[in-house]
Scaffold this active site. Structure first.
Site: not given
Ligand code: GUN
Length: 294
Positions: A54, A98, A121
């Site tokens: 990412k 994460q 997210d």
């Protein structure tokens, strides 16, 4: 006839090309560089690999990114304090923690602490609710990527019967929320299957579009697929492979080779949904920068 392979790598490149222009414009018009910060706790190998992917993809588009690594034994309070600090840091328009977090940390508590306007997210309850009523700030990356794969490969879900296997908060549930909306690229009849589903095979065989997202290697077999169906494989499973230097290879949740002979189209693993997840994160980060600088 052999199925068409829907290349996530190619579709992701197409979207990243469009996004690069938007990043350039944001810089020129508003003097804003989109910023993304990722928080990783511990050294889970898959998480290390995802976060570095990412970060690299952000850089390629001109998005500023930083990765904050906390030790495996970091306390919940420490993680929450870091999130609070990042909520107030104007360099970062998007924050990603994460998952999975180490077991001693309550993930829900951490996700709830992220400012919903920076929640690229789309996991904060406010964003989950907004998605369900069809007014999202941010669509969760993997399901949004699945929708884009379908639409951009000429397999729009509109009016189709979609069967989703797997009810996770990250993929299955938000994908259901996206595809049932009365909107372009959605408007599907959606069925959700899970571990409580009786006779999964017969439900799966009704699918014009089948999405495998249960996290179980090759669980969807060819007998579960209707002739001519479109199959999207969200699975990323590591299975031992002595011929590989790493000692493993990646397989999806479907029996790709067998299904290829029966389906109209199918996504490969790797190179299908994976690159789309990363790309939609970049889309959300640019969106966040636009919203915060408007
Ligand atoms: N772990 C697996 N998928 C995801 C994702 O989309 N976002 C985050 N934050 N963690 C993940």
């Amino acid at each position: 006839m052999e199925a068409e392979i829907i290349s996530g790598t190619e579709i992701a490149a197409e979207i990243r090309g469009e996004l690069k222009e938007e990043v350039k414009e944001l810089k020129e018009r508003r003097g804003v560089t989109p910023g993304l910060v990722m928080v990783r706790v511990g050294e889970d190998p898959a998480s290390v690999s995802y976060v570095s992917g990412k970060s690299k993809a952000s850089e390629e588009l001109g998005i500023y990114s930083e990765t904050i690594v906390l030790p495996e034994d970091a306390g919940e309070e420490e993680v929450l304090a870091k999130v609070e600090e990042l909520n107030n840091d104007p360099r970062f328009h998007g924050i990603l923690v994460q998952l999975p977090l180490p077991k001693h940390i309550d993930s829900d508590k951490v996700l709830n602490a992220i400012d919903p306007r920076k929640d690229v997210d789309g996991f904060h309850p406010v964003n989950v609710g907004r998605l369900l009523i069809g007014e999202p700030f941010f669509m969760p990356c993997t399901p949004h990527g699945v929708q884009q794969l379908l639409v951009r490969s000429g397999n729009s879900p509109e009016g189709k019967r979609v069967v989703i296997c797997g009810r996770s908060n990250i993929v299955g549930k938000p994908l259901m929320a996206i595809l049932v909306q009365k909107k372009k690229g959605a408007n599907a009849t959606v069925t959700m299957c899970h571990t409580g589903t009786k006779d999964l095979a017969s439900v799966a065989r009704e699918a014009d579009i089948l999405v495998a997202a249960m996290g179980s290697a090759k669980a969807i077999t060819v007998d579960m697929i209707k002739e001519g169906a479109v199959v999207i494989d969200v699975g990323v499973n590591r299975i031992p492979d002595a011929t590989k230097k790493s000692g493993f290879r990646l397989v999806g949740d479907t029996d790709f080779e067998a299904i290829k002979a029966k389906a109209k189209a199918i996504t490969p693993v790797p190179g299908g949904v994976g690159p789309m997840t990363v790309t939609m994160l970049l889309v959300n980060t640019v969106r966040a920068a636009e919203m915060q600088s408007a």
